[in-house]
Design a protein around this motif. Structure first.
Motif, PDB file in Angstrom:
ATOM      1  N   GLU A 238       0.842  -1.195   0.000  1.00 24.42           N
ATOM      2  CA  GLU A 238       0.000   0.000   0.000  1.00 24.42           C
ATOM      3  C   GLU A 238       0.874   1.240   0.000  1.00 24.42           C
ATOM      4  O   GLU A 238       1.933   1.250   0.617  1.00 24.42           O
ATOM      5  CB  GLU A 238      -0.915  -0.006   1.222  1.00 24.42           C
ATOM      6  CG  GLU A 238      -1.969  -1.065   1.143  1.00 24.42           C
ATOM      7  CD  GLU A 238      -2.853  -1.089   2.379  1.00 24.42           C
ATOM      8  OE1 GLU A 238      -2.615  -0.304   3.304  1.00 24.42           O
ATOM      9  OE2 GLU A 238      -3.771  -1.901   2.412  1.00 24.42           O
ATOM     10  N   PRO A 239       0.508   2.260  -0.618  1.00 25.35           N
ATOM     11  CA  PRO A 239      -0.655   2.374  -1.502  1.00 25.35           C
ATOM     12  C   PRO A 239      -0.360   1.733  -2.856  1.00 25.35           C
ATOM     13  O   PRO A 239       0.796   1.571  -3.244  1.00 25.35           O
ATOM     14  CB  PRO A 239      -0.847   3.879  -1.632  1.00 25.35           C
ATOM     15  CG  PRO A 239       0.529   4.441  -1.516  1.00 25.35           C
ATOM     16  CD  PRO A 239       1.244   3.521  -0.542  1.00 25.35           C
ATOM     17  N   GLN A 240      -1.401   1.379  -3.536  1.00 23.90           N
ATOM     18  CA  GLN A 240      -1.260   0.834  -4.886  1.00 23.90           C
ATOM     19  C   GLN A 240      -0.796   1.952  -5.817  1.00 23.90           C
ATOM     20  O   GLN A 240      -1.239   3.087  -5.699  1.00 23.90           O
ATOM     21  CB  GLN A 240      -2.596   0.279  -5.384  1.00 23.90           C
ATOM     22  CG  GLN A 240      -3.051  -0.969  -4.675  1.00 23.90           C
ATOM     23  CD  GLN A 240      -2.176  -2.165  -4.997  1.00 23.90           C
ATOM     24  OE1 GLN A 240      -1.662  -2.300  -6.098  1.00 23.90           O
ATOM     25  NE2 GLN A 240      -1.983  -3.027  -4.015  1.00 23.90           N
ATOM     26  N   LEU A 241       0.121   1.587  -6.699  1.00 24.26           N
ATOM     27  CA  LEU A 241       0.584   2.573  -7.678  1.00 24.26           C
ATOM     28  C   LEU A 241      -0.230   2.405  -8.947  1.00 24.26           C
ATOM     29  O   LEU A 241      -0.429   1.297  -9.433  1.00 24.26           O
ATOM     30  CB  LEU A 241       2.070   2.370  -7.965  1.00 24.26           C
ATOM     31  CG  LEU A 241       3.012   2.506  -6.763  1.00 24.26           C
ATOM     32  CD1 LEU A 241       4.445   2.291  -7.191  1.00 24.26           C
ATOM     33  CD2 LEU A 241       2.852   3.844  -6.089  1.00 24.26           C
ATOM     34  N   SER A 242      -0.684   3.503  -9.479  1.00 26.36           N
ATOM     35  CA  SER A 242      -1.453   3.456 -10.726  1.00 26.36           C
ATOM     36  C   SER A 242      -1.036   4.639 -11.594  1.00 26.36           C
ATOM     37  O   SER A 242      -0.239   5.487 -11.182  1.00 26.36           O
ATOM     38  CB  SER A 242      -2.956   3.531 -10.431  1.00 26.36           C
ATOM     39  OG  SER A 242      -3.270   4.808  -9.916  1.00 26.36           O
ATOM     40  N   SER A 243      -1.582   4.684 -12.774  1.00 21.16           N
ATOM     41  CA  SER A 243      -1.247   5.797 -13.674  1.00 21.16           C
ATOM     42  C   SER A 243      -1.736   7.122 -13.107  1.00 21.16           C
ATOM     43  O   SER A 243      -1.245   8.179 -13.476  1.00 21.16           O
ATOM     44  CB  SER A 243      -1.849   5.557 -15.062  1.00 21.16           C
ATOM     45  OG  SER A 243      -3.255   5.442 -14.963  1.00 21.16           O
ATOM     46  N   HIS A 244      -2.660   7.067 -12.185  1.00 16.25           N
ATOM     47  CA  HIS A 244      -3.173   8.301 -11.576  1.00 16.25           C
ATOM     48  C   HIS A 244      -2.285   8.765 -10.411  1.00 16.25           C
ATOM     49  O   HIS A 244      -2.273   9.937 -10.085  1.00 16.25           O
ATOM     50  CB  HIS A 244      -4.591   8.096 -11.066  1.00 16.25           C
ATOM     51  CG  HIS A 244      -5.592   7.867 -12.164  1.00 16.25           C
ATOM     52  ND1 HIS A 244      -5.428   6.957 -13.170  1.00 16.25           N
ATOM     53  CD2 HIS A 244      -6.773   8.474 -12.408  1.00 16.25           C
ATOM     54  CE1 HIS A 244      -6.449   6.977 -13.983  1.00 16.25           C
ATOM     55  NE2 HIS A 244      -7.308   7.905 -13.530  1.00 16.25           N
ATOM     56  N   SER A 245      -1.586   7.827  -9.773  1.00 12.17           N
ATOM     57  CA  SER A 245      -0.797   8.203  -8.603  1.00 12.17           C
ATOM     58  C   SER A 245       0.695   8.355  -8.935  1.00 12.17           C
ATOM     59  O   SER A 245       1.289   9.383  -8.681  1.00 12.17           O
ATOM     60  CB  SER A 245      -0.987   7.206  -7.464  1.00 12.17           C
ATOM     61  OG  SER A 245      -0.583   5.924  -7.870  1.00 12.17           O
ATOM     62  N   TRP A 246       1.271   7.307  -9.489  1.00 12.62           N
ATOM     63  CA  TRP A 246       2.709   7.365  -9.753  1.00 12.62           C
ATOM     64  C   TRP A 246       3.017   6.349 -10.821  1.00 12.62           C
ATOM     65  O   TRP A 246       2.607   5.197 -10.743  1.00 12.62           O
ATOM     66  CB  TRP A 246       3.467   7.058  -8.464  1.00 12.62           C
ATOM     67  CG  TRP A 246       4.910   7.430  -8.472  1.00 12.62           C
ATOM     68  CD1 TRP A 246       5.512   8.378  -9.231  1.00 12.62           C
ATOM     69  CD2 TRP A 246       5.942   6.869  -7.660  1.00 12.62           C
ATOM     70  NE1 TRP A 246       6.835   8.451  -8.937  1.00 12.62           N
ATOM     71  CE2 TRP A 246       7.136   7.530  -7.967  1.00 12.62           C
ATOM     72  CE3 TRP A 246       5.967   5.870  -6.689  1.00 12.62           C
ATOM     73  CZ2 TRP A 246       8.351   7.243  -7.361  1.00 12.62           C
ATOM     74  CZ3 TRP A 246       7.169   5.589  -6.083  1.00 12.62           C
ATOM     75  CH2 TRP A 246       8.353   6.258  -6.408  1.00 12.62           C
TER      76      TRP A 246
END
Length: 136
Positions: free
Chosen positions: A52-60
């Motif tokens: 956690e946190p999950q990494l995504s194209s919206h976060s990083w």
């Protein structure tokens, strides 16, 4: 005869001290095991914090995110080794030591009882011989 009784009494005192020390160590070891078991549970419960946190194209995203995810993977592998194998092996070793101490304590208790009876019989025999010498 009196020298023998004194020697056996000294041996008895030494065995009683050894017995007391082993009982105390056993108590401490059991408390340590209980605390370690609690820590193992807490450690297992915190596993989710690795991912956690999950990494995504919206976060990083990007190469740094990929590198960070690889590090997380290594952490997860190390975490699984610690929580699975290492802590379990340690608890098993503590259990073996507890069992060994319990067997030692049981054996020492038997030896103490036997030696106490032997000393009591020797004292009784010495008193009996002394009384016979007094009556003559």
């Amino acid at each position: 005869m009196i020298g023998s009784i004194l020697g056996e009494t000294l041996a008895l005192d030494i065995m009683k001290v050894d017995l007391s020390m082993k009982k105390e160590f056993l108590t401490e070891l059991k408390a340590c095991r209980k605390e370690l078991e609690k820590d193992k549970t807490e450690f297992s419960d915190s596993k989710k914090t690795i991912t956690e946190p999950q990494l995504s194209s919206h976060s990083w995203q990007g190469s740094l995110a990929d590198s960070f995810n690889r590090i997380r993977g290594l952490m997860k592998t190390a975490y699984n080794d610690i929580s699975g194998k290492q802590l379990s092996d340690l608890l098993s070793k503590i259990d073996e030591r507890i069992k060994s101490l319990e067997e030692d304590i049981h054996s020492l208790i038997q030896e103490v009882r036997s030696l106490e009876k032997k000393i009591e019989n020797a004292k009784r025999e010495a008193r009996s011989k002394w009384k016979m010498g007094q009556e003559i």
